[in-house]
Design an enzyme around this catalytic site. Structure first.
Site, PDB file in Angstrom:
ATOM      1  N   TYR A  90      22.846   4.009   0.598  1.00 44.76           N
ATOM      2  CA  TYR A  90      22.575   2.967  -1.304  1.00 44.76           C
ATOM      3  C   TYR A  90      21.342   4.105  -1.687  1.00 44.76           C
ATOM      4  O   TYR A  90      20.797   4.627  -0.937  1.00 44.76           O
ATOM      5  CB  TYR A  90      21.803   2.108  -0.501  1.00 44.76           C
ATOM      6  CG  TYR A  90      21.649   1.233  -1.838  1.00 44.76           C
ATOM      7  CD1 TYR A  90      20.112   1.053  -2.497  1.00 44.76           C
ATOM      8  CD2 TYR A  90      22.173   0.736  -2.935  1.00 44.76           C
ATOM      9  CE1 TYR A  90      19.731   0.659  -3.871  1.00 44.76           C
ATOM     10  CE2 TYR A  90      21.966   0.338  -4.531  1.00 44.76           C
ATOM     11  CZ  TYR A  90      20.866   0.090  -5.042  1.00 44.76           C
ATOM     12  OH  TYR A  90      19.949   0.107  -6.082  1.00 44.76           O
ATOM     13  N   ASP A 108      19.184  11.921   0.330  1.00 41.33           N
ATOM     14  CA  ASP A 108      18.403  10.651   0.169  1.00 41.33           C
ATOM     15  C   ASP A 108      17.121  10.596   0.930  1.00 41.33           C
ATOM     16  O   ASP A 108      17.223  10.084   1.836  1.00 41.33           O
ATOM     17  CB  ASP A 108      19.348   9.907  -0.813  1.00 41.33           C
ATOM     18  CG  ASP A 108      18.877   8.166  -1.041  1.00 41.33           C
ATOM     19  OD1 ASP A 108      19.313   7.630  -1.863  1.00 41.33           O
ATOM     20  OD2 ASP A 108      16.818   8.745  -1.362  1.00 41.33           O
ATOM     21  N   LYS A 118       9.866   5.800  -3.507  1.00 41.70           N
ATOM     22  CA  LYS A 118       8.800   4.659  -2.620  1.00 41.70           C
ATOM     23  C   LYS A 118       7.042   5.588  -2.915  1.00 41.70           C
ATOM     24  O   LYS A 118       6.682   5.394  -2.981  1.00 41.70           O
ATOM     25  CB  LYS A 118       9.716   4.486  -1.290  1.00 41.70           C
ATOM     26  CG  LYS A 118      11.184   3.716  -1.815  1.00 41.70           C
ATOM     27  CD  LYS A 118      11.475   3.398  -0.362  1.00 41.70           C
ATOM     28  CE  LYS A 118      12.909   2.575  -1.028  1.00 41.70           C
ATOM     29  NZ  LYS A 118      13.165   1.210  -1.375  1.00 41.70           N
TER      30      LYS A 118
HETATM   31  P1  KE4 Z   1      14.685   2.427  -6.873  1.00 39.66           P
HETATM   32  O1  KE4 Z   1      15.736   3.064  -7.893  1.00 39.66           O
HETATM   33  O2  KE4 Z   1      15.079   1.268  -5.784  1.00 39.66           O
HETATM   34  O3  KE4 Z   1      13.922   2.927  -6.635  1.00 39.66           O
HETATM   35  O4  KE4 Z   1      15.659   3.143  -5.295  1.00 39.66           O
HETATM   36  C1  KE4 Z   1      17.333   3.351  -5.430  1.00 39.66           C
HETATM   37  C2  KE4 Z   1      17.385   3.416  -3.344  1.00 39.66           C
HETATM   38  C3  KE4 Z   1      17.595   5.167  -3.412  1.00 39.66           C
HETATM   39  N1  KE4 Z   1      18.134   5.384  -2.146  1.00 39.66           N
HETATM   40  C4  KE4 Z   1      16.915   4.442  -1.336  1.00 39.66           C
HETATM   41  C5  KE4 Z   1      17.896   5.261   0.426  1.00 39.66           C
HETATM   42  C6  KE4 Z   1      17.049   3.424  -0.782  1.00 39.66           C
HETATM   43  O5  KE4 Z   1      16.173   2.645  -0.121  1.00 39.66           O
HETATM   44  C7  KE4 Z   1      16.700   2.660  -2.742  1.00 39.66           C
HETATM   45  C8  KE4 Z   1      16.625   1.363  -2.820  1.00 39.66           C
HETATM   46  N2  KE4 Z   1      16.202   1.028  -1.164  1.00 39.66           N
HETATM   47  C9  KE4 Z   1      15.860  -0.529  -1.534  1.00 39.66           C
HETATM   48  C10 KE4 Z   1      16.382  -1.346  -0.257  1.00 39.66           C
HETATM   49  N3  KE4 Z   1      16.629  -1.235   0.083  1.00 39.66           N
HETATM   50  C11 KE4 Z   1      15.089  -0.668  -3.028  1.00 39.66           C
HETATM   51  C12 KE4 Z   1      14.737  -3.065  -3.140  1.00 39.66           C
HETATM   52  C13 KE4 Z   1      15.882  -3.178  -4.240  1.00 39.66           C
HETATM   53  O6  KE4 Z   1      17.025  -2.867  -3.884  1.00 39.66           O
HETATM   54  O7  KE4 Z   1      14.812  -4.122  -4.271  1.00 39.66           O
END
Ligand code: KE4
Length: 425
Positions: free
Chosen positions: A144, A239, A267
């Site tokens: 993701y 990523d 994060k």
């Molecule tokens: P954000 O746009 O949510 O800040 O980041 C996206 C993202 C990109 N790359 C990786 C490896 C990530 O894990 C994420 C976001 N992680 C999720 C949890 N698996 C965020 C939780 C959510 O979607 O509320």
């Protein structure tokens, strides 16, 4: 009743916010039941609106690696807020955080701050396309990279055809430029590369995956990707939104000893406030506006309030790198304790761990990719999640997520967690 006020608040939230949440995973759809509402948090503990206390294993999905309301971050944010939160005009603190991050992470000369991991990954792909003049990207099933259109793609019809949208609103036009491969399957990536020779701008990967549970790349797979990218003029995009500043100062590049061409962060880099970033060697970043032609922008990007949280967080991690070892040891202790109980109870399970990322899968086979991870998405997981929640242990509400330990968690918290697993089974 244990969750009375949360239930009332959830009903109210659903009147004004789709699904009652501002991010789908929070709605407990994957585990059933209703989400709890949090009133406050400190250190390793969450307190919900019914005054139940929880040991927190998601740390806001990664950012709060030193625990909630970490005093040095609080102090920095409070002080900075008194002087204004955002100007849309350059400030010195953006350079301070950029310099610190570039000094901690190998193979990057420059960094651009944005407001989320999605923005970081979306912008990095645009820069990779602009730099190489190529259109296609390869991503991996189960990885993701945020919710921008290019990433909401599932495997297409044939093994080497393009992807197809996995969300309404994503067009076929977008999907045709995203190719899907399977994690840990180097041959599959080579086949895609052969079938699209000279057309692939980038391979984007979670170098240690965290969105299928925690999945570790085999040495030959991640080394093979690096070699293929070098040989084919494809940019390797790591990523590190999850792994950056969590696996160690240098993140997954350092932990796996692999040089990426671009690295994306989120994060931890924001210390709990909205910060994402993408970084690369100077030659690539020179293509980014206003220096180069690849456009990217953001009203609140690099705002001093968020920068102050990120600077306090990274300063703490940079000055006390032993935190990473201490976190890895706590995670190993948890892993071994849970494995012992599940084995004793005869529960089929796989536990994957890397640094302070760990995941428990209730299945027989090793979890090495999305398909094998999906086998752990079952009733046993749901029973486990709720059984732990009812004992004051907050785990990720999905079989496709990793735990993120924070350094405020004590060994007695870990022991309590292991005991709670025993009670569930
Ligand atoms: P954000 O746009 O949510 O800040 O980041 C996206 C993202 C990109 N790359 C990786 C490896 C990530 O894990 C994420 C976001 N992680 C999720 C949890 N698996 C965020 C939780 C959510 O979607 O509320």
């Amino acid at each position: 009743m244990r969750y009375q006020r949360s239930s009332v608040l959830f009903a109210e939230a659903k009147k004004y916010i789709p699904g009652g949440v501002n991010s789908p995973v929070r709605a407990f759809k994957a585990v059933g039941g209703e989400p709890i509402f949090i009133k406050e948090a400190k250190g390793a503990y969450l307190y919900d609106e019914d005054d139940n206390q929880y040991i927190d294993y998601i740390a806001s999905w990664g950012p709060l690696i030193l625990g909630h309301a970490y005093q040095p971050v609080l102090d920095a944010v409070i002080e900075k807020a008194k002087k204004g939160t955002s100007f849309g005009i350059p400030t010195e603190i953006e350079t301070e955080l950029a310099k610190l991050a570039v000094g901690m992470v190998p193979n990057i000369d420059k960094i651009r701050f944005v407001n989320s991991g999605t923005e970081a990954c979306m912008s990095a792909v645009r820069l990779a396309r602009g730099f190489t003049g190529r259109d296609k990207i390869i991503k991996f099933a189960g990885c993701y990279h945020g919710h921008s259109d290019a990433f909401l793609i599932q495997a297409g019809s044939g093994a080497v055809t393009f992807g197809s949208p996995n969300s309404p609103g994503v067009t076929q036009g977008t999907a045709k430029d995203t190719l899907l491969a399977n994690y840990n399957d180097l041959e599959g990536v080579k086949a895609l590369s052969e079938a699209n020779k000279g057309e692939i701008a980038a391979i984007i990967i979670e170098p240690v995956a965290g969105n299928m549970g925690c999945i570790i790349p085999s040495d030959s797979f991640i080394k093979g990707l690096r070699e293929l990218c070098t040989q084919e003029g494809i940019l390797l995009l790591f990523d590190e939104v999850m792994t950056g500043f969590r696996l160690g100062k240098g993140g997954a590049q350092e932990a796996l000893n692999i040089n990426a061409d671009m690295v994306m962060f989120g994060k931890v880099i924001g210390g709990g406030l909205p910060v994402g970033a993408f970084a690369a060697r100077a030659e690539i970043m020179a293509h980014l506006a206003p220096e180069g032609p690849v456009y990217q922008a953001g009203t609140l990007s690099g705002n001093p309030l968020a920068m102050s949280a990120g600077l306090a967080m990274l300063t703490a991690l940079d000055s006390k790198p032993e935190i990473f070892t201490s976190l890895a040891e706590k995670t190993e202790f948890l892993h071994k304790g849970i494995a012992e109980v599940l084995t004793e109870k005869g529960i089929a399970h796989q536990i994957n761990r890397f640094g302070s990322m760990v995941s428990v899968h209730f299945c027989e086979e090793p979890v090495v990719d999305f398909a094998s991870s999906a086998k752990g998405n079952n009733d046993t997981f749901k029973r486990y999640f709720h059984g732990m929640l009812d004992q004051g242990i907050y785990l990720p509400p999905s079989a496709f997520e990793s735990y993120f330990l924070n350094d405020a968690i004590s060994y007695s918290d870990l022991a309590k967690t292991i005991e709670a697993v025993r009670k569930v089974f």
